[in-house]
Design a protein around this motif. Structure first.
Motif, PDB file in Angstrom:
ATOM      1  N   ASP A   1       0.678  -0.944  -0.039  1.00  0.00           N
ATOM      2  CA  ASP A   1      -0.271  -0.256   0.017  1.00  0.00           C
ATOM      3  C   ASP A   1       0.999   1.146  -0.148  1.00  0.00           C
ATOM      4  N   VAL A   2       1.670   1.621   0.748  1.00  0.00           N
ATOM      5  CA  VAL A   2       2.543   2.541   0.516  1.00  0.00           C
ATOM      6  C   VAL A   2       3.960   2.205  -0.513  1.00  0.00           C
ATOM      7  N   TYR A   3       3.879   1.134  -0.759  1.00  0.00           N
ATOM      8  CA  TYR A   3       4.900   1.257  -2.032  1.00  0.00           C
ATOM      9  C   TYR A   3       4.696   2.018  -3.294  1.00  0.00           C
ATOM     10  N   LYS A   4       3.246   1.586  -3.226  1.00  0.00           N
ATOM     11  CA  LYS A   4       2.493   2.144  -4.653  1.00  0.00           C
ATOM     12  C   LYS A   4       2.525   3.545  -4.984  1.00  0.00           C
ATOM     13  N   LEU A   5       2.861   4.544  -3.508  1.00  0.00           N
ATOM     14  CA  LEU A   5       2.748   5.780  -3.490  1.00  0.00           C
ATOM     15  C   LEU A   5       4.248   6.136  -3.402  1.00  0.00           C
ATOM     16  N   LEU A   6       4.898   5.806  -3.077  1.00  0.00           N
ATOM     17  CA  LEU A   6       6.626   6.122  -3.075  1.00  0.00           C
ATOM     18  C   LEU A   6       7.287   6.272  -4.458  1.00  0.00           C
ATOM     19  N   PRO A   7       8.366   7.670  -4.450  1.00  0.00           N
ATOM     20  CA  PRO A   7       8.289   7.288  -5.898  1.00  0.00           C
ATOM     21  C   PRO A   7       9.383   6.029  -5.775  1.00  0.00           C
ATOM     22  N   LYS A   8       9.400   5.118  -5.998  1.00  0.00           N
ATOM     23  CA  LYS A   8       9.831   4.257  -6.581  1.00  0.00           C
ATOM     24  C   LYS A   8      11.300   4.471  -7.092  1.00  0.00           C
ATOM     25  N   THR A   9      12.042   5.249  -6.858  1.00  0.00           N
ATOM     26  CA  THR A   9      13.446   5.605  -7.152  1.00  0.00           C
ATOM     27  C   THR A   9      14.540   4.941  -7.370  1.00  0.00           C
ATOM     28  N   ASN A  10      14.239   3.880  -5.659  1.00  0.00           N
ATOM     29  CA  ASN A  10      15.572   3.227  -4.761  1.00  0.00           C
ATOM     30  C   ASN A  10      16.369   4.139  -4.818  1.00  0.00           C
ATOM     31  N   CYS A  11      16.199   5.604  -4.725  1.00  0.00           N
ATOM     32  CA  CYS A  11      18.463   6.227  -4.356  1.00  0.00           C
ATOM     33  C   CYS A  11      18.299   6.275  -3.486  1.00  0.00           C
TER      34      CYS A  11
ATOM     35  N   SER B   1       8.723  11.231   6.722  1.00  0.00           N
ATOM     36  CA  SER B   1      10.175  12.579   6.251  1.00  0.00           C
ATOM     37  C   SER B   1      11.028  12.057   5.779  1.00  0.00           C
ATOM     38  N   GLY B   2      11.438  10.536   6.181  1.00  0.00           N
ATOM     39  CA  GLY B   2      12.581   9.879   5.729  1.00  0.00           C
ATOM     40  C   GLY B   2      13.464  10.502   4.389  1.00  0.00           C
ATOM     41  N   CYS B   3      11.339   9.912   3.276  1.00  0.00           N
ATOM     42  CA  CYS B   3      11.345  10.698   1.816  1.00  0.00           C
ATOM     43  C   CYS B   3      11.650  11.146   1.483  1.00  0.00           C
ATOM     44  N   LEU B   4      12.868  11.509   1.416  1.00  0.00           N
ATOM     45  CA  LEU B   4      13.012  12.943   0.491  1.00  0.00           C
ATOM     46  C   LEU B   4      12.722  13.819  -0.750  1.00  0.00           C
ATOM     47  N   PRO B   5      12.978  12.254  -1.184  1.00  0.00           N
ATOM     48  CA  PRO B   5      12.159  13.697  -2.867  1.00  0.00           C
ATOM     49  C   PRO B   5      11.170  13.323  -2.605  1.00  0.00           C
TER      50      PRO B   5
ATOM     51  N   TYR C   1       6.142  15.078  -5.775  1.00  0.00           N
ATOM     52  CA  TYR C   1       5.177  14.099  -5.445  1.00  0.00           C
ATOM     53  C   TYR C   1       4.061  14.384  -4.479  1.00  0.00           C
ATOM     54  N   HIS C   2       3.963  15.498  -4.613  1.00  0.00           N
ATOM     55  CA  HIS C   2       2.975  16.472  -3.807  1.00  0.00           C
ATOM     56  C   HIS C   2       2.043  15.868  -2.983  1.00  0.00           C
ATOM     57  N   ASP C   3       1.581  15.303  -3.745  1.00  0.00           N
ATOM     58  CA  ASP C   3      -0.509  14.890  -3.536  1.00  0.00           C
ATOM     59  C   ASP C   3       0.115  13.505  -3.846  1.00  0.00           C
TER      60      ASP C   3
ATOM     61  N   PHE D   1       2.761  12.976  -1.267  1.00  0.00           N
ATOM     62  CA  PHE D   1       3.043  12.549  -0.124  1.00  0.00           C
ATOM     63  C   PHE D   1       1.928  12.704   1.070  1.00  0.00           C
ATOM     64  N   GLY D   2       0.638  13.352   0.354  1.00  0.00           N
ATOM     65  CA  GLY D   2      -0.588  13.774   0.930  1.00  0.00           C
ATOM     66  C   GLY D   2      -1.397  12.260   0.968  1.00  0.00           C
ATOM     67  N   GLU D   3      -1.565  11.887   0.522  1.00  0.00           N
ATOM     68  CA  GLU D   3      -1.877  10.327   0.327  1.00  0.00           C
ATOM     69  C   GLU D   3      -1.408   9.227   1.483  1.00  0.00           C
ATOM     70  N   LEU D   4      -0.455   9.572   1.198  1.00  0.00           N
ATOM     71  CA  LEU D   4       0.729   8.668   2.510  1.00  0.00           C
ATOM     72  C   LEU D   4       0.541   9.149   3.626  1.00  0.00           C
ATOM     73  N   SER D   5       0.500  10.766   3.497  1.00  0.00           N
ATOM     74  CA  SER D   5       0.230  11.516   5.416  1.00  0.00           C
ATOM     75  C   SER D   5      -1.457  10.609   6.026  1.00  0.00           C
ATOM     76  N   ARG D   6      -2.038  10.746   5.198  1.00  0.00           N
ATOM     77  CA  ARG D   6      -3.553   9.933   5.101  1.00  0.00           C
ATOM     78  C   ARG D   6      -3.549   8.803   5.359  1.00  0.00           C
ATOM     79  N   LEU D   7      -2.525   8.527   4.666  1.00  0.00           N
ATOM     80  CA  LEU D   7      -2.810   6.425   4.881  1.00  0.00           C
ATOM     81  C   LEU D   7      -2.536   6.093   6.012  1.00  0.00           C
ATOM     82  N   MET D   8      -1.097   6.843   6.717  1.00  0.00           N
ATOM     83  CA  MET D   8      -0.156   6.455   7.846  1.00  0.00           C
ATOM     84  C   MET D   8      -1.254   7.367   8.961  1.00  0.00           C
ATOM     85  N   ALA D   9      -1.346   7.899   8.756  1.00  0.00           N
ATOM     86  CA  ALA D   9      -1.615   9.139  10.410  1.00  0.00           C
ATOM     87  C   ALA D   9      -2.268   8.238  11.595  1.00  0.00           C
ATOM     88  N   PRO D  10      -2.024   8.704  12.724  1.00  0.00           N
ATOM     89  CA  PRO D  10      -2.187   7.802  13.749  1.00  0.00           C
ATOM     90  C   PRO D  10      -4.266   7.971  14.427  1.00  0.00           C
ATOM     91  N   PRO D  11      -4.107   7.492  14.357  1.00  0.00           N
ATOM     92  CA  PRO D  11      -5.828   7.344  14.824  1.00  0.00           C
ATOM     93  C   PRO D  11      -5.736   8.375  15.924  1.00  0.00           C
TER      94      PRO D  11
END
Length: 482
Positions: free
Chosen positions: A23-33, A56-60, A66-68, A70-80
């Protein structure tokens, strides 16, 4: 009043256990930088889901491209349980940010800060001395420095001028975050004027003053505590109303009742946290404030009894989901159990606390000095270190990587073996440090002595089972007889 059905406000989202690395990987840049320190984006996604890394550890992801995502990942990973920040800059503290009810399900984040109170009736000298004591309180525990985290400034006078002056004095004397405590909006406003750049927690909004307190929170961009003692229904209503007003950084105080009311307090804290983490109830998805300080407002008893009650109350609230505590006593026997228990609660249960492996030097050893060995379990290492330093010994100590296990556990689990000792001697080139080949192993690893001698070619001496006996052991056995 207890909440029996928080379902109407249930938030439809995935539980943390349902989020997969894919779920997370699909939204990452996938650059393997590799800028995150991981080999590839999938490794980063896996550790992110496991709570070992932060987004925040993913600098790209911070680029416009990747603004959108990042927003989707932030919502996905937001704690209850929302994360709320008190203070600013390097002196800020974060509370909340919890994902689960039980610690063994997922690591607890943001250790609960402990705030100590002062009040505006204190003479200036007494006030400043108490602030100094709060700032100076420190204890080293297995290599970690445990400290107090905030100051709660209480309005006892009820006078805006007096309260503002007290806040100004404390602000000049301390960089710690503040909790400003008054139910009078006029008094609170005076305090906020003197701490305009400190982002203090406003304590507190009630059913009587919520509108004016909300206005102050918005005007000063400050988090707001919501106080509804013993009434969870009212607490939810106030949270809903304040969110509708635009105040989203809330802290919930359901009341801290002691003695006969302590069981109700624990039940209320548990109800709030369970509703947030299991039912994703947004109105209860905020940090919880516990106030062990309240033991001092009850019946008049001896100070020692009150301190004992405060200590036991604080420990129970830490165990039952408090994200922030306000306490009064500065006695070490009251505070140290809380600091150590907090440290234990917020240690990742999947990872034993460990230190870096290697060779440690104590005193001024030469090539005739003894060489000892131990494991990298933090409590073991720092106990050995403390005993060596207390005895003023000149020696070398090899620390073997046993995955953070103690000597006895590492021996039983085959992490501390003859082969691991041999590898450590070779890796750290210990033979170049001394002119002898004699190694002192812990008494709890005595059964390894024979095979270790065969494997390493070093003469093995079996030391004491407890490191407190190292000094006497060396007096009796070093240098060893030929």
């Amino acid at each position: 009043m207890n909440v029996t059905d928080p379902a109407p406000e249930k938030k439809q989202r995935k539980g943390i256990k349902e989020i997969s690395p894919i779920d997370v990987y699909k939204l990452l840049p996938k650059t393997n930088c590799g800028e995150c320190g991981e080999a590839n984006c999938m490794a980063f996604a896996t550790r992110l889901v496991n709570g070992e890394l932060v987004l925040s550890g993913c600098l790209p992801l911070h680029s416009v491209e990747y603004h959108d995502a990042f927003g989707e990942l932030s919502r996905l990973m937001a704690p209850p349980v929302r994360t709320v920040t008190l203070g600013t800059g390097d002196h800020s503290i974060s509370i909340g940010g919890k994902y689960v009810l039980q610690r063994h399900d997922f690591t607890y984040h943001n250790p609960a800060p402990i705030a100590i109170d002062v009040n505006d009736h204190m003479p200036e000298a007494e006030l400043l001395e108490r602030v100094r004591q709060i700032e100076a309180f420190s204890y080293n525990y297995i290599g970690r420095t445990l400290v107090l985290n905030a100051i709660a400034i209480r309005s006892v006078s009820g006078d805006p001028v007096i309260f503002g002056a007290a806040v100004k004095k404390v602000a000049a004397a301390s960089h710690l975050p503040f909790i400003l405590c008054s139910l009078d909006p006029a008094v609170m406003e005076a305090g906020l004027r003197e701490a305009a750049d400190r982002r203090p927690l406003i304590y507190a909004a009630t059913d009587k003053n919520w509108k004016l307190m909300a206005d102050l929170a918005l005007a000063h961009n400050a988090p707001l505590a919501v106080f509804a003692p013993g009434d969870l229904g009212l607490l939810r209503t106030l949270a809903r109303t304040l969110m509708a007003c635009g105040v989203h950084d809330l802290v919930l105080d359901p009341g801290t009742f002691t003695e006969d009311g302590l069981s109700d307090t624990i039940a209320n804290f548990t109800t709030i946290r369970a509703a947030a983490t299991k039912n994703f109830d947004e109105l209860f998805g905020f940090p919880i404030l516990g106030v062990p300080l309240t033991v001092w407002t009850g019946e008049e008893l001896s100070e020692d009894v009150l301190k004992w009650r405060e200590a036991t109350t604080a420990s129970m609230l830490l165990s039952r989901y408090a994200d922030l505590l306000i306490m009064h006593s500065l006695d070490g026997w009251v505070l140290l159990p809380q600091l150590i228990w907090r440290f234990s609660l917020y240690t990742d249960p999947r990872k034993p606390v460990s230190v870096e492996a290697g060779v440690k030097t104590f005193g001024r050893p030469d090539d005739t000095s003894p060489v000892l060995i131990t494991t990298n379990y933090a409590l073991t290492y720092f106990t050995v270190e403390s005993d060596i330093k207390a005895a003023n010994l000149d020696c070398y100590l090899i620390v073997v990587d046993t995955g953070g296990l103690s000597v006895e556990s590492a021996v039983a689990g085959r992490y501390f073996t003859a082969d691991s000792v041999q590898n450590s001697l070779k890796t750290y080139d210990v033979a170049s440090l001394v002119s002898h080949k004699i190694l002192i192993i812990p008494g709890l690893a005595a059964r390894l002595s024979g095979e270790t001698e065969e494997s390493t070619g070093w003469r093995i001496l079996v030391g004491p089972k407890d490191s407190s006996g190292i000094s006497q052991f060396l007096r009796d056995h070093w240098p060893p007889a030929e």
